[in-house]
Design a protein around this motif. Structure first.
Motif, PDB file in Angstrom:
ATOM      1  N   UNK A  33      17.715  43.553  -5.344  1.00 45.94           N
ATOM      2  CA  UNK A  33      16.331  43.818  -5.736  1.00 45.94           C
ATOM      3  C   UNK A  33      15.498  42.546  -5.668  1.00 45.94           C
ATOM      4  N   UNK A  34      16.076  41.417  -6.092  1.00 45.50           N
ATOM      5  CA  UNK A  34      15.359  40.144  -6.032  1.00 45.50           C
ATOM      6  C   UNK A  34      15.094  39.741  -4.582  1.00 45.50           C
ATOM      7  N   UNK A  35      16.065  39.974  -3.718  1.00 45.97           N
ATOM      8  CA  UNK A  35      15.886  39.693  -2.291  1.00 45.97           C
ATOM      9  C   UNK A  35      14.748  40.530  -1.732  1.00 45.97           C
ATOM     10  N   UNK A  36      14.729  41.796  -2.074  1.00 42.51           N
ATOM     11  CA  UNK A  36      13.692  42.694  -1.556  1.00 42.51           C
ATOM     12  C   UNK A  36      12.301  42.255  -1.986  1.00 42.51           C
ATOM     13  N   UNK A  37      12.174  41.793  -3.222  1.00 44.66           N
ATOM     14  CA  UNK A  37      10.868  41.386  -3.739  1.00 44.66           C
ATOM     15  C   UNK A  37      10.310  40.200  -2.952  1.00 44.66           C
ATOM     16  N   UNK A  38      11.128  39.161  -2.733  1.00 45.10           N
ATOM     17  CA  UNK A  38      10.611  37.970  -2.050  1.00 45.10           C
ATOM     18  C   UNK A  38      10.504  38.169  -0.543  1.00 45.10           C
ATOM     19  N   UNK A  39      11.275  39.123   0.003  1.00 43.20           N
ATOM     20  CA  UNK A  39      11.277  39.343   1.453  1.00 43.20           C
ATOM     21  C   UNK A  39      10.200  40.316   1.914  1.00 43.20           C
ATOM     22  N   UNK A  40       9.630  41.054   1.005  1.00 43.34           N
ATOM     23  CA  UNK A  40       8.630  42.056   1.358  1.00 43.34           C
ATOM     24  C   UNK A  40       7.523  41.456   2.228  1.00 43.34           C
ATOM     25  N   UNK A  41       7.217  42.116   3.339  1.00 44.01           N
ATOM     26  CA  UNK A  41       6.122  41.682   4.195  1.00 44.01           C
ATOM     27  C   UNK A  41       6.484  40.648   5.239  1.00 44.01           C
ATOM     28  N   UNK A  42       7.750  40.240   5.292  1.00 45.23           N
ATOM     29  CA  UNK A  42       8.176  39.247   6.286  1.00 45.23           C
ATOM     30  C   UNK A  42       8.762  39.927   7.528  1.00 45.23           C
ATOM     31  N   UNK A  43       8.758  39.188   8.618  1.00 47.30           N
ATOM     32  CA  UNK A  43       9.283  39.717   9.886  1.00 47.30           C
ATOM     33  C   UNK A  43      10.757  39.395  10.085  1.00 47.30           C
ATOM     34  N   UNK A  44      11.208  38.281   9.510  1.00 53.24           N
ATOM     35  CA  UNK A  44      12.593  37.855   9.695  1.00 53.24           C
ATOM     36  C   UNK A  44      13.011  36.983   8.526  1.00 53.24           C
ATOM     37  N   UNK A  45      14.331  36.890   8.319  1.00 51.95           N
ATOM     38  CA  UNK A  45      14.888  36.049   7.267  1.00 51.95           C
ATOM     39  C   UNK A  45      15.916  35.103   7.866  1.00 51.95           C
ATOM     40  N   UNK A  46      15.908  33.870   7.369  1.00 53.48           N
ATOM     41  CA  UNK A  46      16.945  32.889   7.689  1.00 53.48           C
ATOM     42  C   UNK A  46      17.689  32.601   6.396  1.00 53.48           C
ATOM     43  N   UNK A  47      19.016  32.636   6.450  1.00 54.33           N
ATOM     44  CA  UNK A  47      19.843  32.482   5.256  1.00 54.33           C
ATOM     45  C   UNK A  47      20.735  31.258   5.427  1.00 54.33           C
ATOM     46  N   UNK A  48      20.542  30.256   4.575  1.00 54.69           N
ATOM     47  CA  UNK A  48      21.322  29.020   4.626  1.00 54.69           C
ATOM     48  C   UNK A  48      21.663  28.631   3.194  1.00 54.69           C
ATOM     49  N   UNK A  49      22.689  29.261   2.643  1.00 59.06           N
ATOM     50  CA  UNK A  49      22.934  29.165   1.203  1.00 59.06           C
ATOM     51  C   UNK A  49      24.300  28.572   0.899  1.00 59.06           C
ATOM     52  N   UNK A  50      24.395  28.001  -0.310  1.00 60.59           N
ATOM     53  CA  UNK A  50      25.644  27.370  -0.762  1.00 60.59           C
ATOM     54  C   UNK A  50      25.636  27.329  -2.280  1.00 60.59           C
ATOM     55  N   UNK A  51      26.784  27.615  -2.873  1.00 60.71           N
ATOM     56  CA  UNK A  51      26.978  27.449  -4.307  1.00 60.71           C
ATOM     57  C   UNK A  51      28.330  26.788  -4.515  1.00 60.71           C
ATOM     58  N   UNK A  52      28.351  25.704  -5.270  1.00 56.99           N
ATOM     59  CA  UNK A  52      29.606  25.012  -5.555  1.00 56.99           C
ATOM     60  C   UNK A  52      30.231  25.494  -6.855  1.00 56.99           C
ATOM     61  N   UNK A  53      29.442  26.192  -7.685  1.00 52.39           N
ATOM     62  CA  UNK A  53      29.902  26.570  -9.023  1.00 52.39           C
ATOM     63  C   UNK A  53      30.395  28.006  -9.106  1.00 52.39           C
ATOM     64  N   UNK A  54      30.491  28.685  -7.958  1.00 49.12           N
ATOM     65  CA  UNK A  54      30.962  30.067  -7.907  1.00 49.12           C
ATOM     66  C   UNK A  54      32.030  30.154  -6.822  1.00 49.12           C
ATOM     67  N   UNK A  55      33.144  30.870  -7.049  1.00 51.94           N
ATOM     68  CA  UNK A  55      34.153  31.011  -5.990  1.00 51.94           C
ATOM     69  C   UNK A  55      33.520  31.504  -4.694  1.00 51.94           C
ATOM     70  N   UNK A  56      33.908  30.871  -3.592  1.00 54.00           N
ATOM     71  CA  UNK A  56      33.221  31.133  -2.315  1.00 54.00           C
ATOM     72  C   UNK A  56      33.326  32.585  -1.882  1.00 54.00           C
ATOM     73  N   UNK A  57      34.494  33.211  -2.075  1.00 53.95           N
ATOM     74  CA  UNK A  57      34.620  34.608  -1.644  1.00 53.95           C
ATOM     75  C   UNK A  57      33.718  35.511  -2.471  1.00 53.95           C
ATOM     76  N   UNK A  58      33.612  35.214  -3.765  1.00 51.52           N
ATOM     77  CA  UNK A  58      32.735  35.996  -4.636  1.00 51.52           C
ATOM     78  C   UNK A  58      31.273  35.803  -4.247  1.00 51.52           C
ATOM     79  N   UNK A  59      30.883  34.551  -4.047  1.00 53.13           N
ATOM     80  CA  UNK A  59      29.483  34.263  -3.762  1.00 53.13           C
ATOM     81  C   UNK A  59      29.046  34.802  -2.413  1.00 53.13           C
ATOM     82  N   UNK A  60      29.802  34.468  -1.354  1.00 54.41           N
ATOM     83  CA  UNK A  60      29.362  34.865  -0.017  1.00 54.41           C
ATOM     84  C   UNK A  60      29.494  36.362   0.230  1.00 54.41           C
TER      85      UNK A  60
END
Length: 236
Positions: A57-84
């Motif tokens: 839902x949070x993704x949808x709110x900020x993405x509304x009205x855009x043509x494309x999304x680029x995703x370049x994310x990282x979290x060190x404090x969450x297990x990688x399989x869970x996060x990604x």
């Protein structure tokens, strides 16, 4: 002019993608967890917003009205399989809900193949500390491949070597399919030198060119594709 939303805009790949998209005249929304930590991005010309990439839902709110999304994310404090895994599910669902039809994900080169069916990360020499992160990114790719969605995605991966964060943009790069090319001296990449830079070094600036190119004019669809220095040798 297009509208591009960049998730993970505070990292090196995301920041360079914001710069590249702005340089082309696009309207850019830069999504980070805490905008207060990225005051420089707020003055770049991008619209800064807070967002949670694991909440559809949070993704949808900020993405509304855009043509494309680029995703370049990282979290060190969450297990990688869970996060990604959660991120991939939320991005597909959220972008689909927002009507954003194109998603370009910055992946990792260890998922590219050194031989048919053999990923770089599958080599016996994979150092144990690297395994959780690599497996997490593999989970992300599997979620993308197996989830039904109207979102046309691509995962773009640079070689698993240090990228140059200082060299200027050239606008040049080479795509390699799902193959990891040998280094320029002819040696295949191994975990004996997991961050070997004996060949020509690819740059974050030109990686961003490849990411924004795929957002602007999609050339690859629902697949993992490697990008590297234009002078890298190999048969791809």
């Amino acid at each position: 002019m297009s509208k591009i939303v960049v998730f993970g805009a505070g990292g090196r790949g995301g920041r360079r993608s914001v710069e590249e998209a702005l340089s082309r005249g696009h309207r850019v929304t830069a999504v980070v967890r805490d905008p207060a930590k990225y005051a420089d991005l707020a003055t770049s010309g991008a619209v800064m917003v807070a967002g949670d990439v694991t909440d559809a839902d949070a993704v949808a709110v900020v993405a509304e009205g855009h043509d494309a999304a680029i995703v370049s994310v990282y979290r060190a404090d969450v297990p990688a399989d869970e996060f990604y895994g959660a991120c991939a599910k939320a991005m597909l669902a959220g972008l689909g809900k927002a009507g954003v039809g194109r998603m370009v994900v910055l992946g990792i080169g260890t998922l590219l193949e050194t031989a048919p069916g053999v990923r770089f990360m599958d080599q016996p020499g994979l150092p144990p500390p690297f395994r959780p992160f690599n497996l997490g990114r593999a989970v992300e790719l599997e979620v993308l491949r197996t989830t039904e969605s109207d979102v046309d995605w691509v995962v773009v991966a640079a070689p698993p070597t240090p990228l140059d964060d200082e060299a200027p943009r050239t606008g040049r790069y080479r795509t390699t399919g799902n193959e990891l090319l040998p280094y320029d001296d002819g040696d295949g990449p191994t975990f004996d030198y997991p961050y070997d830079d004996r060949g020509p070094r690819f740059t974050f600036s030109d990686l961003a060119v490849a990411l924004v190119d795929e957002a602007d004019n999609p050339a690859h669809h629902r697949e993992l594709v490697g990008v590297t220095h234009p002078d890298a040798r190999g048969k791809a």
